[in-house]
Design a protein around this motif. Structure first.
Motif, PDB file in Angstrom:
ATOM      1  N   ASN A  63       0.812  -1.216   0.000  1.00 50.34           N
ATOM      2  CA  ASN A  63       0.000   0.000   0.000  1.00 50.34           C
ATOM      3  C   ASN A  63       0.849   1.272   0.000  1.00 50.34           C
ATOM      4  O   ASN A  63       0.423   2.312  -0.521  1.00 50.34           O
ATOM      5  CB  ASN A  63      -0.940   0.010   1.211  1.00 50.34           C
ATOM      6  CG  ASN A  63      -2.075  -0.981   1.068  1.00 50.34           C
ATOM      7  OD1 ASN A  63      -2.408  -1.394  -0.040  1.00 50.34           O
ATOM      8  ND2 ASN A  63      -2.664  -1.390   2.188  1.00 50.34           N
ATOM      9  N   GLN A  64       2.034   1.202   0.571  1.00 54.26           N
ATOM     10  CA  GLN A  64       2.898   2.381   0.606  1.00 54.26           C
ATOM     11  C   GLN A  64       3.350   2.795  -0.800  1.00 54.26           C
ATOM     12  O   GLN A  64       3.561   3.975  -1.069  1.00 54.26           O
ATOM     13  CB  GLN A  64       4.125   2.109   1.481  1.00 54.26           C
ATOM     14  CG  GLN A  64       3.808   2.097   2.976  1.00 54.26           C
ATOM     15  CD  GLN A  64       5.029   1.790   3.822  1.00 54.26           C
ATOM     16  OE1 GLN A  64       6.092   1.463   3.297  1.00 54.26           O
ATOM     17  NE2 GLN A  64       4.888   1.913   5.132  1.00 54.26           N
ATOM     18  N   SER A  65       3.487   1.833  -1.699  1.00 54.72           N
ATOM     19  CA  SER A  65       3.963   2.147  -3.051  1.00 54.72           C
ATOM     20  C   SER A  65       2.863   2.082  -4.103  1.00 54.72           C
ATOM     21  O   SER A  65       3.112   2.324  -5.286  1.00 54.72           O
ATOM     22  CB  SER A  65       5.084   1.171  -3.442  1.00 54.72           C
ATOM     23  OG  SER A  65       4.611  -0.164  -3.416  1.00 54.72           O
ATOM     24  N   TYR A  66       1.630   1.758  -3.679  1.00 58.71           N
ATOM     25  CA  TYR A  66       0.535   1.609  -4.649  1.00 58.71           C
ATOM     26  C   TYR A  66       0.091   2.974  -5.185  1.00 58.71           C
ATOM     27  O   TYR A  66      -0.096   3.912  -4.428  1.00 58.71           O
ATOM     28  CB  TYR A  66      -0.656   0.904  -3.999  1.00 58.71           C
ATOM     29  CG  TYR A  66      -1.856   0.764  -4.908  1.00 58.71           C
ATOM     30  CD1 TYR A  66      -1.857  -0.169  -5.933  1.00 58.71           C
ATOM     31  CD2 TYR A  66      -2.974   1.572  -4.744  1.00 58.71           C
ATOM     32  CE1 TYR A  66      -2.941  -0.312  -6.769  1.00 58.71           C
ATOM     33  CE2 TYR A  66      -4.074   1.444  -5.583  1.00 58.71           C
ATOM     34  CZ  TYR A  66      -4.055   0.495  -6.597  1.00 58.71           C
ATOM     35  OH  TYR A  66      -5.135   0.375  -7.426  1.00 58.71           O
ATOM     36  N   ASN A  67      -0.063   3.077  -6.494  1.00 60.77           N
ATOM     37  CA  ASN A  67      -0.488   4.319  -7.134  1.00 60.77           C
ATOM     38  C   ASN A  67      -1.514   3.980  -8.214  1.00 60.77           C
ATOM     39  O   ASN A  67      -1.177   3.426  -9.263  1.00 60.77           O
ATOM     40  CB  ASN A  67       0.709   5.052  -7.754  1.00 60.77           C
ATOM     41  CG  ASN A  67       0.305   6.376  -8.386  1.00 60.77           C
ATOM     42  OD1 ASN A  67      -0.845   6.798  -8.284  1.00 60.77           O
ATOM     43  ND2 ASN A  67       1.245   7.030  -9.046  1.00 60.77           N
ATOM     44  N   PHE A  68      -2.769   4.323  -7.964  1.00 54.95           N
ATOM     45  CA  PHE A  68      -3.849   4.018  -8.894  1.00 54.95           C
ATOM     46  C   PHE A  68      -3.640   4.700 -10.248  1.00 54.95           C
ATOM     47  O   PHE A  68      -4.019   4.176 -11.292  1.00 54.95           O
ATOM     48  CB  PHE A  68      -5.187   4.460  -8.284  1.00 54.95           C
ATOM     49  CG  PHE A  68      -6.377   4.205  -9.170  1.00 54.95           C
ATOM     50  CD1 PHE A  68      -6.963   2.950  -9.214  1.00 54.95           C
ATOM     51  CD2 PHE A  68      -6.915   5.224  -9.951  1.00 54.95           C
ATOM     52  CE1 PHE A  68      -8.056   2.715 -10.032  1.00 54.95           C
ATOM     53  CE2 PHE A  68      -8.007   4.990 -10.769  1.00 54.95           C
ATOM     54  CZ  PHE A  68      -8.577   3.728 -10.800  1.00 54.95           C
ATOM     55  N   PHE A  69      -3.017   5.897 -10.236  1.00 57.62           N
ATOM     56  CA  PHE A  69      -2.866   6.685 -11.462  1.00 57.62           C
ATOM     57  C   PHE A  69      -1.522   6.455 -12.152  1.00 57.62           C
ATOM     58  O   PHE A  69      -1.150   7.228 -13.043  1.00 57.62           O
ATOM     59  CB  PHE A  69      -3.018   8.177 -11.147  1.00 57.62           C
ATOM     60  CG  PHE A  69      -4.366   8.527 -10.585  1.00 57.62           C
ATOM     61  CD1 PHE A  69      -5.489   8.552 -11.388  1.00 57.62           C
ATOM     62  CD2 PHE A  69      -4.522   8.822  -9.238  1.00 57.62           C
ATOM     63  CE1 PHE A  69      -6.731   8.869 -10.874  1.00 57.62           C
ATOM     64  CE2 PHE A  69      -5.762   9.137  -8.713  1.00 57.62           C
ATOM     65  CZ  PHE A  69      -6.871   9.166  -9.541  1.00 57.62           C
ATOM     66  N   GLN A  70      -0.812   5.433 -11.766  1.00 56.20           N
ATOM     67  CA  GLN A  70       0.497   5.178 -12.366  1.00 56.20           C
ATOM     68  C   GLN A  70       0.357   4.953 -13.877  1.00 56.20           C
ATOM     69  O   GLN A  70      -0.485   4.190 -14.337  1.00 56.20           O
ATOM     70  CB  GLN A  70       1.137   3.937 -11.723  1.00 56.20           C
ATOM     71  CG  GLN A  70       2.552   3.667 -12.186  1.00 56.20           C
ATOM     72  CD  GLN A  70       3.185   2.511 -11.413  1.00 56.20           C
ATOM     73  OE1 GLN A  70       2.548   1.903 -10.567  1.00 56.20           O
ATOM     74  NE2 GLN A  70       4.430   2.221 -11.708  1.00 56.20           N
ATOM     75  N   GLY A  71       1.204   5.642 -14.658  1.00 57.10           N
ATOM     76  CA  GLY A  71       1.173   5.523 -16.108  1.00 57.10           C
ATOM     77  C   GLY A  71       0.268   6.521 -16.797  1.00 57.10           C
ATOM     78  O   GLY A  71       0.239   6.594 -18.033  1.00 57.10           O
ATOM     79  N   MET A  72      -0.478   7.335 -16.038  1.00 54.74           N
ATOM     80  CA  MET A  72      -1.376   8.336 -16.624  1.00 54.74           C
ATOM     81  C   MET A  72      -0.695   9.701 -16.598  1.00 54.74           C
ATOM     82  O   MET A  72       0.040  10.026 -15.671  1.00 54.74           O
ATOM     83  CB  MET A  72      -2.697   8.394 -15.843  1.00 54.74           C
ATOM     84  CG  MET A  72      -3.528   7.138 -15.908  1.00 54.74           C
ATOM     85  SD  MET A  72      -5.045   7.238 -14.907  1.00 54.74           S
ATOM     86  CE  MET A  72      -5.946   8.546 -15.776  1.00 54.74           C
ATOM     87  N   SER A  73      -0.969  10.498 -17.624  1.00 54.01           N
ATOM     88  CA  SER A  73      -0.428  11.861 -17.661  1.00 54.01           C
ATOM     89  C   SER A  73      -1.197  12.741 -16.682  1.00 54.01           C
ATOM     90  O   SER A  73      -2.278  12.379 -16.205  1.00 54.01           O
ATOM     91  CB  SER A  73      -0.543  12.423 -19.074  1.00 54.01           C
ATOM     92  OG  SER A  73      -1.897  12.595 -19.436  1.00 54.01           O
TER      93      SER A  73
END
Length: 207
Positions: A63-73
């Motif tokens: 959860n500390q490194s989770y990013n839902f928006f990863q890869g989005m501009s």
């Protein structure tokens, strides 16, 4: 109070004893970990119904490194956040009614039919069908924006008959109810919108 019945002794459960069957333990899916996977973690955008199973230590690390928006501009992130305010559904300014200016169009559940393909399946030309629909609406009372929105929620034209509204409502309820989807509650919000739209149309005399 004294219980000396042999039947009571037979059914009594000792303190701390749990006779209910336990579910099979889910192992932690973190590489090399052999603990029990007691916590769920989302697999990411586009896979909202899929989860990893981790132990407490590894779910915290994940959860500390989770990013839902990863890869989005940045622009895509802002657009997603703005659309999230309305549940990612199309909207328009109050009082304009631009989404339903043409009453001859077929309004599907998830959009409109700009090329009148569905309308032409009925055997009428698009111009003729549009004229008939407009004439029918002109004879009826003025349609409020709230009523237009309710019809749009049900995927119907504002000229729909009472029987058509009821039939569509029952079909949508059956399609989105958790009992018809194996207990899946992911469409429960959509079901609530459908019920509210139908009840509103019923309250103002459309059905």
């Amino acid at each position: 109070m004294k219980f000396d019945s042999p039947f009571f002794d037979r059914i009594r459960v000792k303190p701390g004893e749990d006779r209910r069957p336990r579910k099979a333990e889910q192992a932690c899916e973190w590489a090399g970990c052999k603990k029990e996977g007691t916590h769920r973690a989302p697999k990411g955008r586009g896979r909202e119904k899929d989860y990893w199973h981790y132990c407490l230590d590894h779910v915290r690390e994940y959860n500390q490194s989770y990013n839902f928006f990863q890869g989005m501009s940045d622009d895509d992130v802002r657009k997603y956040q703005k659309d999230a305010l309305t549940g990612h559904r199309p909207t328009w300014k109050m009082g304009t009614g631009n989404k339903q200016d043409d009453p001859g169009r077929f309004y599907a559940e998830n959009g409109i039919d700009p090329f009148a393909m569905y309308r032409e399946l009925g055997g009428e030309g698009s111009a003729k069908a549009s004229a008939r629909a407009k004439a029918k609406i002109a004879e009826s009372r003025t349609i409020r924006n709230a009523e237009r929105k309710a019809f749009n929620t049900l995927g119907l034209e504002v000229s729909a008959a009472k029987g058509e509204i009821k039939a569509k409502f029952h079909d949508l309820v059956k399609r989105h109810h958790p009992d018809s989807n194996g207990g899946d509650r992911s469409t429960e919000d959509r079901l609530i919108e459908i019920i509210q739209a139908y009840n509103y149309l019923k309250s103002v005399g459309f059905c």
